[in-house]
Design an enzyme around this catalytic site. Structure first.
Site, PDB file in Angstrom:
ATOM      1  N   LYS A   1       3.072  11.615 -10.606  1.00 19.42           N
ATOM      2  CA  LYS A   1       2.189  10.761 -11.418  1.00 19.42           C
ATOM      3  C   LYS A   1       2.963   9.527 -11.829  1.00 19.42           C
ATOM      4  CE  LYS A   1      -0.982  13.827 -13.855  1.00 19.42           C
ATOM      5  NZ  LYS A   1      -1.420  14.175 -15.223  1.00 19.42           N
TER       6      LYS A   1
ATOM      7  N   ASN B   1      -0.673  18.939 -20.385  1.00 19.47           N
ATOM      8  CA  ASN B   1      -1.092  17.918 -21.338  1.00 19.47           C
ATOM      9  C   ASN B   1      -1.261  18.464 -22.749  1.00 19.47           C
ATOM     10  OD1 ASN B   1      -3.010  15.190 -21.525  1.00 19.47           O
ATOM     11  ND2 ASN B   1      -1.622  15.328 -19.793  1.00 19.47           N
TER      12      ASN B   1
ATOM     13  N   HIS C   1      -0.921  11.103 -27.350  1.00 22.48           N
ATOM     14  CA  HIS C   1      -1.161   9.799 -26.716  1.00 22.48           C
ATOM     15  C   HIS C   1      -1.941   8.866 -27.639  1.00 22.48           C
ATOM     16  CE1 HIS C   1      -0.656  11.165 -22.218  1.00 22.48           C
ATOM     17  NE2 HIS C   1       0.492  10.856 -22.789  1.00 22.48           N
TER      18      HIS C   1
ATOM     19  N   HIS D   1       7.560   8.996 -27.258  1.00 24.33           N
ATOM     20  CA  HIS D   1       6.567   9.873 -26.626  1.00 24.33           C
ATOM     21  C   HIS D   1       6.732  11.339 -27.057  1.00 24.33           C
ATOM     22  CE1 HIS D   1       3.889  11.475 -23.566  1.00 24.33           C
ATOM     23  NE2 HIS D   1       4.849  12.302 -23.182  1.00 24.33           N
TER      24      HIS D   1
ATOM     25  N   ARG E   1       0.808  -1.233   0.000  1.00 27.49           N
ATOM     26  CA  ARG E   1       0.000   0.000   0.000  1.00 27.49           C
ATOM     27  C   ARG E   1       0.833   1.271   0.000  1.00 27.49           C
ATOM     28  NH1 ARG E   1      -2.800  -3.215   3.621  1.00 27.49           N
ATOM     29  NH2 ARG E   1      -4.620  -4.152   2.646  1.00 27.49           N
TER      30      ARG E   1
ATOM     31  N   ARG F   1      -3.134  21.799 -14.065  1.00 28.31           N
ATOM     32  CA  ARG F   1      -2.190  20.726 -14.378  1.00 28.31           C
ATOM     33  C   ARG F   1      -2.493  20.130 -15.756  1.00 28.31           C
ATOM     34  NH1 ARG F   1       0.570  16.051 -10.548  1.00 28.31           N
ATOM     35  NH2 ARG F   1       2.018  15.413 -12.166  1.00 28.31           N
TER      36      ARG F   1
ATOM     37  N   LYS G   1       7.310  23.169 -13.628  1.00 28.86           N
ATOM     38  CA  LYS G   1       6.420  22.053 -13.328  1.00 28.86           C
ATOM     39  C   LYS G   1       6.034  22.045 -11.853  1.00 28.86           C
ATOM     40  CE  LYS G   1       5.168  17.355 -13.962  1.00 28.86           C
ATOM     41  NZ  LYS G   1       5.386  16.083 -14.651  1.00 28.86           N
TER      42      LYS G   1
ATOM     43  N   GLU H   1       9.227  18.031 -24.706  1.00 29.83           N
ATOM     44  CA  GLU H   1       8.579  18.478 -23.461  1.00 29.83           C
ATOM     45  C   GLU H   1       9.110  19.857 -23.046  1.00 29.83           C
ATOM     46  OE1 GLU H   1       6.042  16.810 -22.119  1.00 29.83           O
ATOM     47  OE2 GLU H   1       6.366  14.655 -22.381  1.00 29.83           O
TER      48      GLU H   1
ATOM     49  N   HIS I   1      -0.874  16.375 -25.887  1.00 32.80           N
ATOM     50  CA  HIS I   1      -0.895  14.981 -25.444  1.00 32.80           C
ATOM     51  C   HIS I   1      -2.181  14.248 -25.801  1.00 32.80           C
ATOM     52  CE1 HIS I   1       2.712  16.098 -23.307  1.00 32.80           C
ATOM     53  NE2 HIS I   1       2.822  14.924 -22.726  1.00 32.80           N
TER      54      HIS I   1
ATOM     55  N   GLU J   1      -4.918  17.492 -10.538  1.00 30.83           N
ATOM     56  CA  GLU J   1      -5.487  17.829 -11.835  1.00 30.83           C
ATOM     57  C   GLU J   1      -6.997  18.049 -11.757  1.00 30.83           C
ATOM     58  OE1 GLU J   1      -3.382  15.623 -14.838  1.00 30.83           O
ATOM     59  OE2 GLU J   1      -4.940  16.062 -16.299  1.00 30.83           O
TER      60      GLU J   1
HETATM   61  N1  LIG Z   1       4.866  10.806 -14.918  1.00 27.68           N
HETATM   62  C1  LIG Z   1       4.857  11.867 -15.669  1.00 27.68           C
HETATM   63  O1  LIG Z   1       4.485  12.960 -15.225  1.00 27.68           O
HETATM   64  C2  LIG Z   1       5.342  11.780 -17.076  1.00 27.68           C
HETATM   65  C3  LIG Z   1       5.596  12.937 -17.816  1.00 27.68           C
HETATM   66  C4  LIG Z   1       6.111  12.813 -19.100  1.00 27.68           C
HETATM   67  C5  LIG Z   1       6.357  11.561 -19.632  1.00 27.68           C
HETATM   68  N2  LIG Z   1       6.090  10.447 -18.895  1.00 27.68           N
HETATM   69  C6  LIG Z   1       6.365   9.120 -19.422  1.00 27.68           C
HETATM   70  O2  LIG Z   1       7.755   8.959 -19.623  1.00 27.68           O
HETATM   71  C7  LIG Z   1       7.959   7.941 -20.579  1.00 27.68           C
HETATM   72  C8  LIG Z   1       9.048   8.332 -21.540  1.00 27.68           C
HETATM   73  O3  LIG Z   1      10.247   8.557 -20.835  1.00 27.68           O
HETATM   74  P1  LIG Z   1      11.661   8.489 -21.573  1.00 27.68           P
HETATM   75  O4  LIG Z   1      11.589   9.235 -22.829  1.00 27.68           O
HETATM   76  O5  LIG Z   1      12.686   8.818 -20.586  1.00 27.68           O
HETATM   77  O6  LIG Z   1      11.734   6.950 -22.019  1.00 27.68           O
HETATM   78  P2  LIG Z   1      12.659   5.744 -21.549  1.00 27.68           P
HETATM   79  O7  LIG Z   1      12.637   5.564 -20.114  1.00 27.68           O
HETATM   80  O8  LIG Z   1      12.247   4.617 -22.419  1.00 27.68           O
HETATM   81  O9  LIG Z   1      14.131   6.208 -21.951  1.00 27.68           O
HETATM   82  C9  LIG Z   1      14.424   6.400 -23.309  1.00 27.68           C
HETATM   83  C10 LIG Z   1      15.605   5.537 -23.768  1.00 27.68           C
HETATM   84  O10 LIG Z   1      16.806   6.149 -23.337  1.00 27.68           O
HETATM   85  C11 LIG Z   1      17.592   5.226 -22.614  1.00 27.68           C
HETATM   86  N3  LIG Z   1      18.321   6.001 -21.627  1.00 27.68           N
HETATM   87  C12 LIG Z   1      17.818   6.650 -20.546  1.00 27.68           C
HETATM   88  N4  LIG Z   1      18.783   7.355 -19.947  1.00 27.68           N
HETATM   89  C13 LIG Z   1      19.925   7.155 -20.642  1.00 27.68           C
HETATM   90  C14 LIG Z   1      21.252   7.649 -20.539  1.00 27.68           C
HETATM   91  N5  LIG Z   1      21.603   8.501 -19.577  1.00 27.68           N
HETATM   92  N6  LIG Z   1      22.162   7.230 -21.437  1.00 27.68           N
HETATM   93  C15 LIG Z   1      21.818   6.401 -22.448  1.00 27.68           C
HETATM   94  N7  LIG Z   1      20.573   5.917 -22.613  1.00 27.68           N
HETATM   95  C16 LIG Z   1      19.640   6.285 -21.722  1.00 27.68           C
HETATM   96  C17 LIG Z   1      16.626   4.225 -22.059  1.00 27.68           C
HETATM   97  O11 LIG Z   1      17.241   2.997 -21.814  1.00 27.68           O
HETATM   98  C18 LIG Z   1      15.629   4.125 -23.206  1.00 27.68           C
HETATM   99  O12 LIG Z   1      16.113   3.271 -24.197  1.00 27.68           O
HETATM  100  C19 LIG Z   1       6.630   7.722 -21.250  1.00 27.68           C
HETATM  101  O13 LIG Z   1       6.086   6.502 -20.823  1.00 27.68           O
HETATM  102  C20 LIG Z   1       5.770   8.863 -20.774  1.00 27.68           C
HETATM  103  O14 LIG Z   1       4.402   8.539 -20.692  1.00 27.68           O
HETATM  104  C21 LIG Z   1       5.598  10.539 -17.638  1.00 27.68           C
HETATM  105 ZN   LIG Z   2       4.603  14.059 -22.016  1.00 29.35          ZN
END
Ligand SMILES: NC(=O)c1ccc[n+]([C@@H]2O[C@H](COP(=O)([O-])OP(=O)(O)OC[C@H]3O[C@@H](n4cnc5c(N)ncnc54)[C@H](O)[C@@H]3O)[C@@H](O)[C@H]2O)c1
Ligand SMILES: [Zn+2]
Length: 333
Positions: free
Chosen positions: A123, A218, A225, A238, A101, A214, A199, A165, A221, A209
């Site tokens: 989130k 988006n 999405h 993304h 939990r 907030r 942010k 972003e 998005h 939200e």
């Molecule tokens: N929670 C939130 O508020 C929020 C906001 C925006 C996006 N997201 C989510 O984030 C996700 C995308 O994140 P992302 O773009 O980081 O994707 P990811 O985690 O897949 O990383 C992208 C790629 O880069 C590689 N990588 C990461 N750091 C590295 C480094 N320092 N050196 C070499 N390679 C590296 C990873 O292995 C992967 O292959 C999506 O699922 C999206 O929905 C969440």
């Molecule tokens: Zn995003």
């Protein structure tokens, strides 16, 4: 240090220098992906290495982390370290939200996207085949540790992915940030700090939200999405999807008279200069995309909602958008 206010108390975002995994203390466990495990020395703590990529952000891998935590005898006192990009952050954060939990977790974001956006705000989620982030929670980290030196190993395409972003912050909140971005040498720490500060401000005002504020994060998005889900989370990153989405939603805003005329051009040019996609062949599949958009969390009773720019630096939530206007905008992109 930046502090982020949340209903569960505030948490710090620390800019740590190159060794954020040092001094994490006892009773920690670490989740990362195979790319990071290969590139960086990991601390000597129980570690779970997952396959890289969006497809790992699933119920299946959530289950694997939970079972692993149980076999490792993690307790309520344990802390989970999410070492990686947004996929690891969202997934391990969700595991921390539901294991017993809720246990504490630390975000150590390594991608630009995770450093400027996903590691802050609490989130956490996994994707379902039916849509992005459809199962998740609000679970703030106990701290965020950032080293911009991780960006040195990040592939160019992933830098651009994060820049989508960053440009989003420019478009919705901070046009002046755009000036920092077009300088020949990028000062990553300043850029990341500025984005997190923006942010944190939004999240402190509207953590859950409910006020429409907030939701402005988006922007781009709703379409983005839907595009990601339509492509099965393969091929299109993304940031790339929301880049196309930001152009589409700027056009939509102009059609509706919400967005000041000419804003789309500014959005399109900025993203194109960054090397991000500004259109996509799958936009012709309007029926499929609309189906997916109706499942968006902002939609209510099948009525579409979008966060639309009113002018550069300003964004507002617009509900009850007509489907035909969306079709029109998708055709124009
Ligand atoms: N929670 C939130 O508020 C929020 C906001 C925006 C996006 N997201 C989510 O984030 C996700 C995308 O994140 P992302 O773009 O980081 O994707 P990811 O985690 O897949 O990383 C992208 C790629 O880069 C590689 N990588 C990461 N750091 C590295 C480094 N320092 N050196 C070499 N390679 C590296 C990873 O292995 C992967 O292959 C999506 O699922 C999206 O929905 C969440
Ligand atoms: Zn995003």
């Amino acid at each position: 240090m930046i502090r982020v206010e949340s209903s569960q108390g505030s948490y710090p975002v620390l800019f740590t220098g190159p060794q954020p995994l040092e001094g994490l203390g006892d009773d920690v466990l670490l989740v990362t992906d195979a790319h990071l495990a290969e590139l960086y020395a990991l601390p000597d703590v129980p570690t779970l290495v997952l396959p890289p990529g969006e497809q790992t952000k699933s119920l299946e891998y959530l289950g694997r982390i939970l079972s692993w935590l149980a076999t490792q005898r993690a307790s309520r006192k344990s802390r989970l370290i999410a070492f990686g990009g947004g996929v690891i952050g969202d997934l391990a954060g969700f595991a921390a939200a539901v294991y017993m939990r809720g246990i504490r977790y630390v975000q150590v974001p390594t991608s630009l996207l995770a450093q400027v956006d996903s590691s802050v705000g609490g989130k956490v989620a996994v994707d379902l085949p039916e849509g992005k982030n459809l199962a998740g929670a609000f679970h703030p980290p106990s701290e965020v540790r950032i080293a911009v030196s991780y960006l040195d190993t990040l592939p160019d395409r992933q830098i651009r992915n994060g820049m989508a972003e960053v440009w989003k912050y420019v478009f919705i909140l901070d046009p002046d940030l755009g000036d920092l971005l077009v300088e020949p040498e990028r000062d990553w720490e300043s850029i990341v700090r500025r984005c997190i500060t923006l942010k944190a401000g939004v999240v402190a005002e509207d953590e859950f939200e409910t006020k429409g504020l907030r939701a402005t994060l988006n922007y781009g998005h709703t379409v983005g999405h839907a595009l990601e889900a339509l492509m099965g989370y393969e091929g299109l990153l993304h940031g790339e999807a929301i880049s196309v989405g930001m152009v589409a939603e700027a056009l939509l805003g102009e059609r509706l008279g919400v967005t000041r005329a000419g804003t789309t051009e500014y959005v399109r040019e900025s993203l194109e200069r960054e090397g991000l996609p500004i259109t996509h062949p799958a936009l012709s599949r309007a029926d499929d995309l609309l189906d997916l958009m109706r499942r968006d969390k902002k939609a209510e009773g099948g009525r579409l909602a979008f966060s639309l720019l009113t002018a550069p630096g300003r964004c507002t939530l617009v509900e009850g958008v007509e489907e035909n206007e969306v079709r029109g905008a998708l055709r124009e992109v």
